[in-house]
Write a protein that holds these residues in place. Structure first.
Motif, PDB file in Angstrom:
ATOM      1  N   LEU A  46      10.957 -50.272 -37.169  1.00  0.00           N
ATOM      2  CA  LEU A  46      10.722 -51.315 -36.168  1.00  0.00           C
ATOM      3  C   LEU A  46      10.416 -50.745 -34.786  1.00  0.00           C
ATOM      4  CD1 LEU A  46      13.437 -53.969 -37.137  1.00  0.00           C
ATOM      5  CD2 LEU A  46      11.054 -53.794 -37.892  1.00  0.00           C
ATOM      6  N   GLY A  47      11.331 -49.913 -34.249  1.00  0.00           N
ATOM      7  CA  GLY A  47      11.165 -49.411 -32.896  1.00  0.00           C
ATOM      8  C   GLY A  47       9.931 -48.542 -32.744  1.00  0.00           C
ATOM      9  N   ASN A  48       9.062 -48.922 -31.823  1.00  0.00           N
ATOM     10  CA  ASN A  48       7.806 -48.222 -31.523  1.00  0.00           C
ATOM     11  C   ASN A  48       6.817 -48.228 -32.690  1.00  0.00           C
ATOM     12  OD1 ASN A  48       8.489 -47.744 -28.850  1.00  0.00           O
ATOM     13  ND2 ASN A  48       9.544 -45.835 -29.353  1.00  0.00           N
ATOM     14  N   VAL A  49       7.057 -49.119 -33.633  1.00  0.00           N
ATOM     15  CA  VAL A  49       6.077 -49.441 -34.662  1.00  0.00           C
ATOM     16  C   VAL A  49       5.700 -50.920 -34.547  1.00  0.00           C
ATOM     17  CG1 VAL A  49       5.642 -49.615 -37.160  1.00  0.00           C
ATOM     18  CG2 VAL A  49       6.825 -47.614 -36.225  1.00  0.00           C
ATOM     19  N   LEU A  50       6.711 -51.769 -34.529  1.00  0.00           N
ATOM     20  CA  LEU A  50       6.500 -53.207 -34.336  1.00  0.00           C
ATOM     21  C   LEU A  50       7.020 -53.706 -32.986  1.00  0.00           C
ATOM     22  CD1 LEU A  50       7.352 -54.296 -37.950  1.00  0.00           C
ATOM     23  CD2 LEU A  50       5.303 -55.069 -36.750  1.00  0.00           C
ATOM     24  N   ILE A  51       8.019 -53.010 -32.440  1.00  0.00           N
ATOM     25  CA  ILE A  51       8.654 -53.422 -31.183  1.00  0.00           C
ATOM     26  C   ILE A  51       8.709 -52.225 -30.253  1.00  0.00           C
ATOM     27  CG2 ILE A  51      10.772 -54.309 -30.123  1.00  0.00           C
ATOM     28  CD1 ILE A  51      11.423 -55.563 -32.904  1.00  0.00           C
ATOM     29  N   GLY A  52       8.126 -52.342 -29.086  1.00  0.00           N
ATOM     30  CA  GLY A  52       8.147 -51.238 -28.130  1.00  0.00           C
ATOM     31  C   GLY A  52       9.540 -51.012 -27.558  1.00  0.00           C
ATOM     32  N   TRP A  53       9.949 -49.745 -27.527  1.00  0.00           N
ATOM     33  CA  TRP A  53      11.254 -49.374 -26.952  1.00  0.00           C
ATOM     34  C   TRP A  53      11.074 -48.147 -26.075  1.00  0.00           C
ATOM     35  CZ3 TRP A  53      14.612 -45.028 -28.142  1.00  0.00           C
ATOM     36  CH2 TRP A  53      15.849 -45.083 -27.484  1.00  0.00           C
ATOM     37  N   GLN A  54      11.335 -48.308 -24.789  1.00  0.00           N
ATOM     38  CA  GLN A  54      11.162 -47.218 -23.834  1.00  0.00           C
ATOM     39  C   GLN A  54      12.274 -47.276 -22.782  1.00  0.00           C
ATOM     40  OE1 GLN A  54       8.988 -44.835 -24.151  1.00  0.00           O
ATOM     41  NE2 GLN A  54       7.776 -45.729 -25.797  1.00  0.00           N
ATOM     42  N   PRO A  55      13.329 -46.481 -22.925  1.00  0.00           N
ATOM     43  CA  PRO A  55      14.374 -46.463 -21.895  1.00  0.00           C
ATOM     44  C   PRO A  55      13.829 -46.214 -20.492  1.00  0.00           C
ATOM     45  CG  PRO A  55      15.137 -45.317 -23.844  1.00  0.00           C
ATOM     46  CD  PRO A  55      13.679 -45.633 -24.075  1.00  0.00           C
ATOM     47  N   ARG A  56      12.735 -45.497 -20.405  1.00  0.00           N
ATOM     48  CA  ARG A  56      12.124 -45.249 -19.090  1.00  0.00           C
ATOM     49  C   ARG A  56      11.744 -46.552 -18.390  1.00  0.00           C
ATOM     50  NH1 ARG A  56      10.755 -39.993 -18.136  1.00  0.00           N
ATOM     51  NH2 ARG A  56       9.689 -40.758 -16.278  1.00  0.00           N
ATOM     52  N   ALA A  57      11.365 -47.553 -19.173  1.00  0.00           N
ATOM     53  CA  ALA A  57      10.950 -48.823 -18.573  1.00  0.00           C
ATOM     54  C   ALA A  57      12.068 -49.431 -17.739  1.00  0.00           C
ATOM     55  CB  ALA A  57      10.518 -49.797 -19.673  1.00  0.00           C
ATOM     56  N   LEU A  58      13.293 -49.214 -18.155  1.00  0.00           N
ATOM     57  CA  LEU A  58      14.457 -49.667 -17.381  1.00  0.00           C
ATOM     58  C   LEU A  58      14.766 -48.718 -16.239  1.00  0.00           C
ATOM     59  CD1 LEU A  58      17.072 -51.186 -16.717  1.00  0.00           C
ATOM     60  CD2 LEU A  58      18.146 -50.036 -18.673  1.00  0.00           C
ATOM     61  N   PHE A  59      14.864 -47.430 -16.533  1.00  0.00           N
ATOM     62  CA  PHE A  59      15.393 -46.507 -15.522  1.00  0.00           C
ATOM     63  C   PHE A  59      14.394 -46.141 -14.438  1.00  0.00           C
ATOM     64  CE2 PHE A  59      18.613 -46.276 -18.763  1.00  0.00           C
ATOM     65  CZ  PHE A  59      19.746 -46.426 -17.971  1.00  0.00           C
ATOM     66  N   GLU A  60      13.138 -46.474 -14.637  1.00  0.00           N
ATOM     67  CA  GLU A  60      12.194 -46.342 -13.527  1.00  0.00           C
ATOM     68  C   GLU A  60      12.465 -47.397 -12.450  1.00  0.00           C
ATOM     69  OE1 GLU A  60       8.381 -46.394 -15.398  1.00  0.00           O
ATOM     70  OE2 GLU A  60       8.433 -44.254 -15.888  1.00  0.00           O
ATOM     71  N   LYS A  61      13.195 -48.450 -12.823  1.00  0.00           N
ATOM     72  CA  LYS A  61      13.628 -49.454 -11.852  1.00  0.00           C
ATOM     73  C   LYS A  61      14.949 -49.068 -11.176  1.00  0.00           C
ATOM     74  CE  LYS A  61      11.995 -53.020 -15.084  1.00  0.00           C
ATOM     75  NZ  LYS A  61      12.456 -54.168 -15.891  1.00  0.00           N
ATOM     76  N   VAL A  62      15.688 -48.198 -11.839  1.00  0.00           N
ATOM     77  CA  VAL A  62      17.041 -47.853 -11.385  1.00  0.00           C
ATOM     78  C   VAL A  62      17.032 -46.665 -10.427  1.00  0.00           C
ATOM     79  CG1 VAL A  62      19.310 -47.035 -12.168  1.00  0.00           C
ATOM     80  CG2 VAL A  62      18.089 -48.822 -13.464  1.00  0.00           C
ATOM     81  N   PHE A  63      16.243 -45.639 -10.774  1.00  0.00           N
ATOM     82  CA  PHE A  63      16.171 -44.429  -9.954  1.00  0.00           C
ATOM     83  C   PHE A  63      14.949 -44.480  -9.043  1.00  0.00           C
ATOM     84  CE2 PHE A  63      18.597 -42.938 -13.688  1.00  0.00           C
ATOM     85  CZ  PHE A  63      19.683 -42.349 -13.051  1.00  0.00           C
ATOM     86  N   GLU A  64      15.001 -43.699  -7.994  1.00  0.00           N
ATOM     87  CA  GLU A  64      13.915 -43.701  -7.010  1.00  0.00           C
ATOM     88  C   GLU A  64      12.772 -42.776  -7.403  1.00  0.00           C
ATOM     89  OE1 GLU A  64      15.357 -42.971  -3.100  1.00  0.00           O
ATOM     90  OE2 GLU A  64      16.614 -44.770  -3.063  1.00  0.00           O
TER      91      GLU A  64
END
Length: 204
Positions: free
Chosen positions: A9-27
């Motif tokens: 499922l992950g990154n085959v049918l559903i995109g999962w990228q922790p970076r998508a969250l932490f690019e909002k958290v860190f500068e």
């Protein structure tokens, strides 16, 4: 020609990228890189996928990295922000396979048992599968050979002779191949469509 098609499922049918969250958290990008490579690593996350509770995993990581307590808590408090949405082209392939009525459709995913109910509610196309084996629910995870064997036994796959397994992870694909599965390492929907057609799969 395959009769049973097994999707990750992950990154085959559903995109999962922790970076998508932490690019909002860190500068800075450097801070994101450091946190994901050295603190909230894939290895740490995989223990939750294998059945460890989020509470236990979070507590353990904070004890090791107290200076990142805030960011570690954010990992699961805002976990849905790591999900980038459906991979439309692959969803269309899944829908076409279901509509053909010719194939048995299963999924095998590394996913926390605490978080997967959200995915079921969020992505209606998951209902197209006959069944989904979730690592956190069975206490095993890819690439452990035992989870492929459990899949075989649970769904009576008869020696894998008419199965194909799709996963984006090289180590998961290699482990499945060693167990006797025909495998496709997912790169993008068009590549998947092409490789399925090469195997005689119709309707895609």
């Amino acid at each position: 020609m395959p009769h049973t098609i097994i999707f990750d499922l992950g990154n085959v049918l559903i995109g999962w990228q922790p970076r998508a969250l932490f690019e909002k958290v860190f500068e800075t990008t450097e801070e994101v890189d450091h946190f994901l490579a050295n603190v909230a690593t894939l290895e740490w996350n995989e223990k939750q996928d294998a059945g460890r509770t989020i509470e236990e995993g979070t507590r353990e990581l904070i004890a090791k990295h107290p200076e990142f307590e805030r960011e570690i808590k954010i990992y699961y408090d805002r976990w849905t922000e790591t999900i980038t949405g459906p991979i439309t082209g692959t969803v269309e392939i899944l829908q076409a396979l279901k509509a053909s009525g010719k194939y048995r459709l299963l999924a095998l995913t590394n996913w926390s048992h605490e978080l997967f109910p959200w995915a079921r509610q969020t992505f209606p196309f998951l209902e197209l599968f006959e069944n989904i084996m979730v690592s956190g629910e069975v206490g095993l995870q890819k690439p452990d050979p035992a989870i492929y064997r459990l899949l075989h036994e649970t769904y009576d796959l008869k020696g894998y002779h008419d199965c194909v397994f799709i996963d984006d992870s090289l180590r998961n694909v290699e482990a499945a191949r060693k167990e006797g599965l025909d495998t496709i390492r997912f790169e993008n929907p068009e590549q998947l469509r092409r490789e399925l057609r090469e195997r005689g799969v119709e309707g895609v």
